[in-house]
Design an enzyme around this catalytic site. Structure first.
Site, mmCIF file in Angstrom:
data_model
loop_
_atom_site.group_PDB
_atom_site.id
_atom_site.type_symbol
_atom_site.label_atom_id
_atom_site.label_comp_id
_atom_site.label_asym_id
_atom_site.label_seq_id
_atom_site.Cartn_x
_atom_site.Cartn_y
_atom_site.Cartn_z
ATOM 1 N N THR A 335 1.265 32.027 -7.538
ATOM 2 C CA THR A 335 0.994 32.721 -8.784
ATOM 3 C C THR A 335 0.529 31.706 -9.820
ATOM 4 O O THR A 335 0.479 30.518 -9.551
ATOM 5 C CB THR A 335 2.263 33.446 -9.270
ATOM 6 O OG1 THR A 335 1.962 34.225 -10.405
ATOM 7 C CG2 THR A 335 3.346 32.465 -9.643
ATOM 8 N N VAL A 336 0.186 32.191 -11.030
ATOM 9 C CA VAL A 336 -0.026 31.287 -12.157
ATOM 10 C C VAL A 336 0.861 31.732 -13.311
ATOM 11 O O VAL A 336 1.114 32.918 -13.507
ATOM 12 C CB VAL A 336 -1.504 31.239 -12.624
ATOM 13 C CG1 VAL A 336 -2.395 30.730 -11.510
ATOM 14 C CG2 VAL A 336 -1.992 32.579 -13.143
#
Length: 513
Positions: A335-336
């Site tokens: 993810t970010v």
């Protein structure tokens, strides 16, 4: 203060605004938005849109998001931007066909992407600049191209098999680029332009929606046009616990933020001034195993006994590792995460994800949308709280965090890394508020993770500590890749200063002005 003769980086300091992300282009987009007069939400949306272009393996408009937003003078509000399972996705359908889980590279792992709907709602409620201005940096990066950074290239090159399975993904994304190569996705740029002009309808209705549904139907999945058209995120009541005199806020289930709070509660119950490094790792491992066992048994899109679980404290034998329960959950990786604080001290903690690297690997070439695989978080077990069902949201690993002191936000923070995130939140918070590390040193610090019957240790943890943990009964493995990625911004209200941290395990940075 850090040792300036030792390799590392200093925390970022600024007065008027700050952003911290896992990619320099995203941080720069957020900072430029702040300097142009935009607020924290404008800057966060600009940054995450850029990341959907420049970190295409981690996140995208075909994914989901969660957000915590704290105005200067108020407590955080939480937004759940996760997508729902298709209306036709019944548990019986999967049981009748012998599914023992939802395959991560299958069309069945595609729930309605929630990110764009969430962006548009958050922009309408808290943004101040036009959406076309906010999305402009991402559109430029998609249409004109961007230079691939080292960590992005490394991740890209180690997950080519999934891309190779889909003919459309293979044509665009392979061969994998090297650091310094330039990459363009003009189809994604066109879709972002449509969203900038038309809002959420540009994604959930019309040609983009039709192409997404056609790709899923082609592969035998259940996603339909009505599933996209009806996708709506929602504001939810955040949950919190007290740790070292501060309130730590998380989004409630269907995310795993509750597990982070449970771990913190156990850590607080086993404090000690004489704890050595092996003691601290052991304590975190045992608290993690207990919290994750509760997560896998109870967390879902439904009635979760939050108050009851927040009262529980794991019993830890500091001399001996407990046997964890058998692990049969899908692996959650990527993810970010980003955070922004503006000149008025409004704070945003924001996380956006495709789930696994490249999500499902299913790509819609005309719209430039890579589809996530968040549906693999569902169970196909009758009676399980997290069993797949029509219009239900799966267990999510992505969790933004926010620390509040004296009724106002003092630190948006997050730690990416799939399953690791809840343990990572607790580890980071304990380093800052229990051990007194500055936030950059806490982001830099070596990490461990008790997961799937083993205790992963990053390579900077000494062999002597590993040997002591093995003596206590832990099965030790050295982490094959870095654990997680942290971003945080501390608000020093007394001095009017912002202090930012960005994890060296990623390509990003914290910048302010």
């Amino acid at each position: 203060m850090r040792n300036f003769q030792k390799p590392g980086r200093s925390a970022a300091f600024a007065e008027h605004g700050m952003a911290a992300t896992s990619h320099p282009a995203a941080t720069l987009a957020a900072l430029e938005m702040l300097k142009a007069g935009g607020n924290a939400m404008d800057a966060a949306l600009a940054a995450v849109a850029v990341q959907c272009v420049v970190e295409p393996h981690m996140t995208g408009i075909g994914g989901d998001c969660f957000c915590l937003y704290a105005p200067r003078a108020g407590l955080p509000v939480a937004y759940n931007g996760s997508g729902r399972a298709p209306k036709r996705a019944t548990l019986d359908w999967y049981l009748e066909r012998g599914f023992d889980g939802i395959p991560g590279d299958s069309p069945h792992a595609v729930t309605a992407p929630g990110a764009v709907d969430a962006w548009c709602r958050l922009h309408a409620d808290y943004g101040s600049r036009p959406l076309d201005e906010i999305l402009a940096p991402a559109i430029r990066a998609a249409e004109e191209g961007f230079v691939v950074t080292p960590r992005v290239a490394w991740d890209w090159q180690r997950e080519t098999a999934k891309l190779a399975k889909d003919r459309h993904a293979r044509e665009l994304f392979l061969p994998a680029p090297h650091p310094g190569d330039k990459f363009r996705n003009p189809a994604l740029g066109r879709t972002l332009r449509r969203i900038a002009r038309e809002g959420r309808g540009a994604f959930y209705e019309g040609p983009v929606a039709a192409e997404i549904v056609a790709r899923i139907e082609e592969l035998g999945g259940h996603l339909a046009l009505e599933d996209l058209a009806s996708q709506k995120g929602e504001y939810v009541q955040p949950i919190s616990t007290r740790f070292q005199g501060r309130d730590v806020f998380e989004c409630p289930p269907n995310g795993q933020g509750l597990a982070a709070l449970m771990i913190l509660n156990t850590l607080a119950a086993y404090r000690g001034t004489e704890l050595g490094e092996a003691d601290r790792i052991h304590r975190l491992a045992e608290a993690t195993k207990a919290a994750y066992a509760a997560r896998d048994a109870y967390f879902c899109d439904g009635d979760v006994p939050v108050a009851e679980l927040l009262q529980k404290r794991a019993r830890i034998d500091m001399a001996r590792a407990a046997n964890p329960p058998p692990w049969d959950e899908p692996e959650h990786k990527d993810t970010v995460y980003l955070c922004v604080v503006d000149r008025d001290l409004n704070a945003v903690s924001f996380i956006n994800s495709l789930f696994g690297l490249w999500g499902t690997g299913i790509y819609a070439p005309e719209s430039g949308v890579m589809l996530h695989n968040r549906g693999m978080g569902f169970r196909t077990v009758a009676g399980h709280p997290n069993a797949i069902a029509p219009r239900k949201r799966p267990l999510h690993t992505i969790i933004p965090g926010m620390v509040v002191e004296n009724g106002r936000a003092v630190m948006p923070f997050g730690v990416m890394g799939g399953h690791y995130q809840a343990a990572g939140h607790a580890h980071f918070i304990s380093l800052v508020y229990e051990e007194g590390l500055d936030i950059q040193s806490a982001a830099d610090a070596p990490r461990s993770f008790a997961f799937d019957g083993v205790l992963q240790l990053e390579t900077e943890i000494p062999d002597s500590v590993a040997a002591e943990l093995a003596r206590r009964g832990h099965k030790i493995v050295r982490a094959a890749s870095p654990l997680g990625g942290c971003q945080a911004i501390m608000i020093d209200h007394a001095r009017g200063v912002l202090i930012g941290a960005s994890d060296p395990r990623k390509d990003g940075c914290a910048l302010g002005y």
